[in-house]
Write a protein that holds these residues in place. Sequence first.
Motif, PDB file in Angstrom:
ATOM      1  N   ALA A   1       0.849  -1.184   0.000  1.00 10.05           N
ATOM      2  CA  ALA A   1       0.000   0.000   0.000  1.00 10.05           C
ATOM      3  C   ALA A   1       0.889   1.240   0.000  1.00 10.05           C
ATOM      4  O   ALA A   1       1.995   1.216   0.547  1.00 10.05           O
ATOM      5  CB  ALA A   1      -0.897  -0.004   1.233  1.00 10.05           C
ATOM      6  N   PRO A   2       0.425   2.309  -0.601  1.00 13.48           N
ATOM      7  CA  PRO A   2       1.203   3.550  -0.545  1.00 13.48           C
ATOM      8  C   PRO A   2       1.365   3.994   0.903  1.00 13.48           C
ATOM      9  O   PRO A   2       0.508   3.711   1.743  1.00 13.48           O
ATOM     10  CB  PRO A   2       0.342   4.549  -1.326  1.00 13.48           C
ATOM     11  N   PRO A   3       2.445   4.679   1.207  1.00 13.75           N
ATOM     12  CA  PRO A   3       2.662   5.108   2.587  1.00 13.75           C
ATOM     13  C   PRO A   3       1.596   6.108   3.037  1.00 13.75           C
ATOM     14  O   PRO A   3       1.186   6.978   2.272  1.00 13.75           O
ATOM     15  CB  PRO A   3       4.053   5.742   2.557  1.00 13.75           C
ATOM     16  N   GLU A   4       1.168   5.949   4.272  1.00 17.03           N
ATOM     17  CA  GLU A   4       0.217   6.890   4.866  1.00 17.03           C
ATOM     18  C   GLU A   4       0.937   8.198   5.172  1.00 17.03           C
ATOM     19  O   GLU A   4       2.160   8.290   5.073  1.00 17.03           O
ATOM     20  CB  GLU A   4      -0.362   6.282   6.149  1.00 17.03           C
ATOM     21  N   SER A   5       0.199   9.199   5.597  1.00 19.03           N
ATOM     22  CA  SER A   5       0.725  10.535   5.843  1.00 19.03           C
ATOM     23  C   SER A   5       1.930  10.529   6.784  1.00 19.03           C
ATOM     24  O   SER A   5       2.948  11.163   6.509  1.00 19.03           O
ATOM     25  CB  SER A   5      -0.372  11.437   6.405  1.00 19.03           C
ATOM     26  N   ALA A   6       1.831   9.818   7.910  1.00 21.20           N
ATOM     27  CA  ALA A   6       2.938   9.795   8.880  1.00 21.20           C
ATOM     28  C   ALA A   6       4.192   9.185   8.257  1.00 21.20           C
ATOM     29  O   ALA A   6       5.303   9.680   8.476  1.00 21.20           O
ATOM     30  CB  ALA A   6       2.527   9.025  10.131  1.00 21.20           C
ATOM     31  N   ALA A   7       4.018   8.135   7.460  1.00 17.95           N
ATOM     32  CA  ALA A   7       5.169   7.505   6.810  1.00 17.95           C
ATOM     33  C   ALA A   7       5.754   8.435   5.747  1.00 17.95           C
ATOM     34  O   ALA A   7       6.977   8.525   5.600  1.00 17.95           O
ATOM     35  CB  ALA A   7       4.763   6.171   6.189  1.00 17.95           C
ATOM     36  N   ARG A   8       4.894   9.126   5.017  1.00 15.64           N
ATOM     37  CA  ARG A   8       5.400  10.073   4.010  1.00 15.64           C
ATOM     38  C   ARG A   8       6.239  11.157   4.680  1.00 15.64           C
ATOM     39  O   ARG A   8       7.291  11.537   4.185  1.00 15.64           O
ATOM     40  CB  ARG A   8       4.240  10.699   3.225  1.00 15.64           C
ATOM     41  N   LYS A   9       5.775  11.649   5.834  1.00 11.00           N
ATOM     42  CA  LYS A   9       6.536  12.684   6.558  1.00 11.00           C
ATOM     43  C   LYS A   9       7.892  12.143   7.010  1.00 11.00           C
ATOM     44  O   LYS A   9       8.904  12.835   6.900  1.00 11.00           O
ATOM     45  CB  LYS A   9       5.736  13.192   7.758  1.00 11.00           C
ATOM     46  N   ARG A  10       7.918  10.902   7.510  1.00 10.49           N
ATOM     47  CA  ARG A  10       9.196  10.316   7.926  1.00 10.49           C
ATOM     48  C   ARG A  10      10.137  10.166   6.740  1.00 10.49           C
ATOM     49  O   ARG A  10      11.334  10.431   6.844  1.00 10.49           O
ATOM     50  CB  ARG A  10       8.977   8.968   8.623  1.00 10.49           C
ATOM     51  N   ILE A  11       9.600   9.739   5.603  1.00 14.45           N
ATOM     52  CA  ILE A  11      10.418   9.606   4.397  1.00 14.45           C
ATOM     53  C   ILE A  11      10.967  10.972   3.992  1.00 14.45           C
ATOM     54  O   ILE A  11      12.148  11.106   3.665  1.00 14.45           O
ATOM     55  CB  ILE A  11       9.606   8.963   3.242  1.00 14.45           C
ATOM     56  N   ILE A  12      10.123  11.973   4.023  1.00 13.88           N
ATOM     57  CA  ILE A  12      10.537  13.332   3.649  1.00 13.88           C
ATOM     58  C   ILE A  12      11.632  13.819   4.587  1.00 13.88           C
ATOM     59  O   ILE A  12      12.663  14.339   4.133  1.00 13.88           O
ATOM     60  CB  ILE A  12       9.328  14.282   3.637  1.00 13.88           C
ATOM     61  N   HIS A  13      11.438  13.652   5.893  1.00 13.10           N
ATOM     62  CA  HIS A  13      12.457  14.100   6.852  1.00 13.10           C
ATOM     63  C   HIS A  13      13.773  13.354   6.644  1.00 13.10           C
ATOM     64  O   HIS A  13      14.843  13.961   6.652  1.00 13.10           O
ATOM     65  CB  HIS A  13      11.966  13.927   8.295  1.00 13.10           C
ATOM     66  N   HIS A  14      13.694  12.054   6.443  1.00 15.73           N
ATOM     67  CA  HIS A  14      14.904  11.253   6.234  1.00 15.73           C
ATOM     68  C   HIS A  14      15.640  11.708   4.967  1.00 15.73           C
ATOM     69  O   HIS A  14      16.859  11.917   4.976  1.00 15.73           O
ATOM     70  CB  HIS A  14      14.538   9.774   6.162  1.00 15.73           C
ATOM     71  N   ALA A  15      14.886  11.851   3.878  1.00 17.21           N
ATOM     72  CA  ALA A  15      15.509  12.203   2.594  1.00 17.21           C
ATOM     73  C   ALA A  15      16.080  13.613   2.618  1.00 17.21           C
ATOM     74  O   ALA A  15      17.206  13.839   2.148  1.00 17.21           O
ATOM     75  CB  ALA A  15      14.488  12.056   1.465  1.00 17.21           C
ATOM     76  N   THR A  16      15.337  14.572   3.144  1.00 20.93           N
ATOM     77  CA  THR A  16      15.836  15.951   3.139  1.00 20.93           C
ATOM     78  C   THR A  16      17.030  16.107   4.072  1.00 20.93           C
ATOM     79  O   THR A  16      17.958  16.852   3.770  1.00 20.93           O
ATOM     80  CB  THR A  16      14.727  16.965   3.498  1.00 20.93           C
ATOM     81  N   THR A  17      17.017  15.381   5.179  1.00 22.14           N
ATOM     82  CA  THR A  17      18.165  15.425   6.087  1.00 22.14           C
ATOM     83  C   THR A  17      19.385  14.804   5.418  1.00 22.14           C
ATOM     84  O   THR A  17      20.494  15.337   5.492  1.00 22.14           O
ATOM     85  CB  THR A  17      17.834  14.707   7.405  1.00 22.14           C
ATOM     86  N   ALA A  18      19.179  13.679   4.730  1.00 23.06           N
ATOM     87  CA  ALA A  18      20.289  13.024   4.031  1.00 23.06           C
ATOM     88  C   ALA A  18      20.858  13.926   2.940  1.00 23.06           C
ATOM     89  O   ALA A  18      22.063  13.893   2.662  1.00 23.06           O
ATOM     90  CB  ALA A  18      19.827  11.698   3.430  1.00 23.06           C
ATOM     91  N   LEU A  19      20.013  14.740   2.334  1.00 22.83           N
ATOM     92  CA  LEU A  19      20.461  15.673   1.292  1.00 22.83           C
ATOM     93  C   LEU A  19      21.077  16.940   1.882  1.00 22.83           C
ATOM     94  O   LEU A  19      21.576  17.790   1.147  1.00 22.83           O
ATOM     95  CB  LEU A  19      19.294  16.054   0.385  1.00 22.83           C
ATOM     96  N   GLY A  20      21.029  17.069   3.211  1.00 27.69           N
ATOM     97  CA  GLY A  20      21.571  18.245   3.861  1.00 27.69           C
ATOM     98  C   GLY A  20      20.683  19.467   3.740  1.00 27.69           C
ATOM     99  O   GLY A  20      21.138  20.593   3.888  1.00 27.69           O
ATOM    100  N   ARG A  21      19.397  19.246   3.454  1.00 25.41           N
ATOM    101  CA  ARG A  21      18.439  20.343   3.309  1.00 25.41           C
ATOM    102  C   ARG A  21      17.151  20.000   4.050  1.00 25.41           C
ATOM    103  O   ARG A  21      16.096  19.861   3.438  1.00 25.41           O
ATOM    104  CB  ARG A  21      18.150  20.608   1.845  1.00 25.41           C
ATOM    105  N   PRO A  22      17.228  19.834   5.378  1.00 31.67           N
ATOM    106  CA  PRO A  22      16.030  19.462   6.128  1.00 31.67           C
ATOM    107  C   PRO A  22      14.931  20.513   5.992  1.00 31.67           C
ATOM    108  O   PRO A  22      15.220  21.708   5.857  1.00 31.67           O
ATOM    109  CB  PRO A  22      16.514  19.352   7.569  1.00 31.67           C
ATOM    110  N   LEU A  23      13.693  20.041   6.000  1.00 32.63           N
ATOM    111  CA  LEU A  23      12.536  20.924   5.900  1.00 32.63           C
ATOM    112  C   LEU A  23      11.967  21.187   7.287  1.00 32.63           C
ATOM    113  O   LEU A  23      12.068  20.336   8.178  1.00 32.63           O
ATOM    114  CB  LEU A  23      11.436  20.276   5.047  1.00 32.63           C
ATOM    115  N   SER A  24      11.328  22.315   7.420  1.00 30.90           N
ATOM    116  CA  SER A  24      10.606  22.595   8.668  1.00 30.90           C
ATOM    117  C   SER A  24       9.415  21.645   8.757  1.00 30.90           C
ATOM    118  O   SER A  24       8.969  21.081   7.744  1.00 30.90           O
ATOM    119  CB  SER A  24      10.120  24.043   8.682  1.00 30.90           C
TER     120      SER A  24
END
Length: 169
Positions: A113-136
């Motif tokens: 199943a596609p990731p739910e909202s909480a999982a999407r946020k975790r993915i976003i935080h993980h990816a943006t942090t790994a890219l060195g550009r964390p989001l608020s």
Amino acid sequence: RGRVRAWQEHHGSTWAEYLPATAFRHALPEAIDTNTVRDFRNRLRTRRLLAIDDLDRLPSDDYLQQELRYTIDALAENGGTLVVAASAAPGALRSLAGDVRSRLTTGLTLRLAPPESAARKRIIHHATTALGRPLSEPAANRLAAGIRGTANDVFGAVFALNADPASQS
């Protein structure tokens, strides 16, 4: 990829291998060019676990399809396990040869199943942090709310956001 890493940590690096389909596509011609086809085949076909990701991206090239078919057969003969990931069920992947699709449909198929909202946020935080550009938190929430689809779609949106020159300022 995580399952392969766990196998490697438990059994050793030669027990399991993770391979994106694009790497399979490029490694075979490279092995032909360097006269190391036997090593390439032996490496993949003797694994206890072989994971091929994004199988739907493998082109319908006859030689690649034949190599994949023989790899599947060798793994089965040797008691190995093949795990593939694709955007659709194996039977629906028209880029694969019929005999390859047939072999893959004999196994277990799981639809994620596609990731739910909480999982999407975790993915976003993980990816943006790994890219060195964390989001608020508010920005991550807005981005997560605007994306529907797979984890790859979420990663794609994060990479697109970071590639946009306007987002760099």
